[in-house]
Design a protein around this motif. Sequence first.
Motif, PDB file in Angstrom:
ATOM      1  N   PRO A  20       0.795  -1.120  -0.177  1.00 59.29           N
ATOM      2  CA  PRO A  20       0.232   0.103  -0.154  1.00 59.29           C
ATOM      3  C   PRO A  20       0.775   1.245  -0.109  1.00 59.29           C
ATOM      4  CG  PRO A  20      -0.863  -1.626   1.517  1.00 59.29           C
ATOM      5  CD  PRO A  20       0.435  -2.117   1.147  1.00 59.29           C
ATOM      6  N   GLU A  21       1.969   1.288   0.651  1.00 57.09           N
ATOM      7  CA  GLU A  21       2.754   2.588   0.566  1.00 57.09           C
ATOM      8  C   GLU A  21       3.296   2.684  -0.580  1.00 57.09           C
ATOM      9  OE1 GLU A  21       5.605   5.461   2.487  1.00 57.09           O
ATOM     10  OE2 GLU A  21       3.654   4.448   3.149  1.00 57.09           O
ATOM     11  N   THR A  22       3.914   1.753  -1.284  1.00 52.60           N
ATOM     12  CA  THR A  22       4.420   1.825  -2.534  1.00 52.60           C
ATOM     13  C   THR A  22       3.275   2.445  -3.711  1.00 52.60           C
ATOM     14  OG1 THR A  22       5.916  -0.122  -2.377  1.00 52.60           O
ATOM     15  CG2 THR A  22       5.684   0.530  -4.419  1.00 52.60           C
ATOM     16  N   ILE A  23       2.152   1.689  -3.489  1.00 49.32           N
ATOM     17  CA  ILE A  23       1.244   2.311  -4.370  1.00 49.32           C
ATOM     18  C   ILE A  23       0.741   3.714  -4.195  1.00 49.32           C
ATOM     19  CG2 ILE A  23      -1.339   1.987  -4.722  1.00 49.32           C
ATOM     20  CD1 ILE A  23      -1.112  -1.069  -4.198  1.00 49.32           C
ATOM     21  N   ASN A  51      18.797   9.876  -3.568  1.00 56.05           N
ATOM     22  CA  ASN A  51      18.831  10.406  -2.356  1.00 56.05           C
ATOM     23  C   ASN A  51      18.206   9.569  -1.396  1.00 56.05           C
ATOM     24  OD1 ASN A  51      20.227  12.588  -3.121  1.00 56.05           O
ATOM     25  ND2 ASN A  51      18.320  13.872  -3.506  1.00 56.05           N
ATOM     26  N   GLU A  52      17.033   8.722  -1.980  1.00 58.52           N
ATOM     27  CA  GLU A  52      16.043   7.740  -1.107  1.00 58.52           C
ATOM     28  C   GLU A  52      16.946   6.685  -0.597  1.00 58.52           C
ATOM     29  OE1 GLU A  52      13.430   7.412   1.351  1.00 58.52           O
ATOM     30  OE2 GLU A  52      12.818   8.734  -0.130  1.00 58.52           O
ATOM     31  N   THR A  53      16.738   6.408   0.839  1.00 62.42           N
ATOM     32  CA  THR A  53      17.150   5.326   1.247  1.00 62.42           C
ATOM     33  C   THR A  53      16.040   4.195   1.661  1.00 62.42           C
ATOM     34  OG1 THR A  53      17.281   6.117   3.502  1.00 62.42           O
ATOM     35  CG2 THR A  53      19.190   6.449   2.160  1.00 62.42           C
ATOM     36  N   ASP A  54      14.765   4.598   1.782  1.00 63.68           N
ATOM     37  CA  ASP A  54      13.636   3.736   2.209  1.00 63.68           C
ATOM     38  C   ASP A  54      13.400   2.774   0.948  1.00 63.68           C
ATOM     39  OD1 ASP A  54      10.375   3.455   2.161  1.00 63.68           O
ATOM     40  OD2 ASP A  54      11.605   3.306   4.085  1.00 63.68           O
ATOM     41  N   GLU A  55      13.159   1.556   1.050  1.00 63.86           N
ATOM     42  CA  GLU A  55      13.063   0.602  -0.015  1.00 63.86           C
ATOM     43  C   GLU A  55      11.613   0.672  -0.387  1.00 63.86           C
ATOM     44  OE1 GLU A  55      14.264  -3.209   0.522  1.00 63.86           O
ATOM     45  OE2 GLU A  55      16.142  -2.728   1.544  1.00 63.86           O
ATOM     46  N   LEU A  56      10.581   0.858   0.237  1.00 62.02           N
ATOM     47  CA  LEU A  56       9.471   0.932  -0.280  1.00 62.02           C
ATOM     48  C   LEU A  56       9.154   2.434  -0.908  1.00 62.02           C
ATOM     49  CD1 LEU A  56       7.282  -0.204   2.697  1.00 62.02           C
ATOM     50  CD2 LEU A  56       7.726  -1.306   0.869  1.00 62.02           C
ATOM     51  N   ARG A  57       9.702   3.477  -0.523  1.00 59.82           N
ATOM     52  CA  ARG A  57       9.707   4.559  -1.392  1.00 59.82           C
ATOM     53  C   ARG A  57      10.572   4.665  -2.634  1.00 59.82           C
ATOM     54  NH1 ARG A  57      10.008   9.776   3.194  1.00 59.82           N
ATOM     55  NH2 ARG A  57       8.150   8.834   4.369  1.00 59.82           N
ATOM     56  N   LEU A  59      10.675   1.825  -4.293  1.00 60.14           N
ATOM     57  CA  LEU A  59       9.975   1.009  -4.871  1.00 60.14           C
ATOM     58  C   LEU A  59       8.698   1.826  -5.855  1.00 60.14           C
ATOM     59  CD1 LEU A  59       9.829  -2.428  -3.339  1.00 60.14           C
ATOM     60  CD2 LEU A  59      11.076  -2.032  -5.420  1.00 60.14           C
ATOM     61  N   GLY A  60       8.392   2.693  -4.794  1.00 60.32           N
ATOM     62  CA  GLY A  60       7.100   3.478  -5.515  1.00 60.32           C
ATOM     63  C   GLY A  60       7.793   4.322  -6.465  1.00 60.32           C
ATOM     64  N   ILE A  61       8.863   4.993  -6.552  1.00 60.47           N
ATOM     65  CA  ILE A  61       9.362   6.005  -7.498  1.00 60.47           C
ATOM     66  C   ILE A  61       9.762   5.145  -8.774  1.00 60.47           C
ATOM     67  CG2 ILE A  61      11.345   7.248  -8.260  1.00 60.47           C
ATOM     68  CD1 ILE A  61      11.718   7.849  -4.971  1.00 60.47           C
ATOM     69  N   LEU A  62      10.133   3.999  -8.507  1.00 57.27           N
ATOM     70  CA  LEU A  62      10.480   3.118  -9.728  1.00 57.27           C
ATOM     71  C   LEU A  62       9.310   2.692 -10.654  1.00 57.27           C
ATOM     72  CD1 LEU A  62      13.344   0.970  -8.360  1.00 57.27           C
ATOM     73  CD2 LEU A  62      13.574   2.656 -10.151  1.00 57.27           C
ATOM     74  N   ALA A  63       8.199   2.157  -9.719  1.00 54.12           N
ATOM     75  CA  ALA A  63       6.905   1.821 -10.156  1.00 54.12           C
ATOM     76  C   ALA A  63       6.138   3.100 -10.905  1.00 54.12           C
ATOM     77  CB  ALA A  63       6.028   1.668  -9.095  1.00 54.12           C
ATOM     78  N   ALA A  64       6.498   4.157 -10.380  1.00 54.70           N
ATOM     79  CA  ALA A  64       5.642   5.327 -11.175  1.00 54.70           C
ATOM     80  C   ALA A  64       6.351   5.625 -12.443  1.00 54.70           C
ATOM     81  CB  ALA A  64       5.783   6.559 -10.294  1.00 54.70           C
ATOM     82  N   ARG A  65       7.699   5.533 -12.619  1.00 52.26           N
ATOM     83  CA  ARG A  65       8.645   5.837 -13.631  1.00 52.26           C
ATOM     84  C   ARG A  65       8.157   4.408 -14.626  1.00 52.26           C
ATOM     85  NH1 ARG A  65      14.954   5.850 -13.776  1.00 52.26           N
ATOM     86  NH2 ARG A  65      14.590   3.494 -13.201  1.00 52.26           N
ATOM     87  N   ILE A  66       8.213   3.297 -14.121  1.00 54.64           N
ATOM     88  CA  ILE A  66       7.805   2.276 -15.181  1.00 54.64           C
ATOM     89  C   ILE A  66       6.387   2.387 -15.915  1.00 54.64           C
ATOM     90  CG2 ILE A  66       7.442  -0.241 -15.146  1.00 54.64           C
ATOM     91  CD1 ILE A  66       9.627  -0.598 -13.452  1.00 54.64           C
TER      92      ILE A  66
END
Length: 86
Positions: A20-23, A51-57, A59-66
């Motif tokens: 849910p956090e990633t979404i 700059n981001e170290t939190d894995e869920l964040r 993943l959220g950034i990468l998911a948005a880019r994809i």
Amino acid sequence: MSKASLSHSTGPGSSISLAPETIRIRDALIEKFCGAPLEDMTNFTAMALSNETDELRRLGILAARIYILRHRVANLQEFNRNPSLT
């Protein structure tokens, strides 16, 4: 890219479920860069990922880019297949 087109998966062509956090992060970034140039999204994601170290964040950034890239590629394919467009 409407909210109705987003689900709990990574987007078109994927069956992977996201946390849910990633979404939440993915959806916020998709809304932010919906009408923005691709270069703006690329610059932001590169800076955010460095700059981001939190894995869920991350993943959220990468998911948005994809998701944004897949959506733009699908639009280009549709444009190229439409014989009525010049």
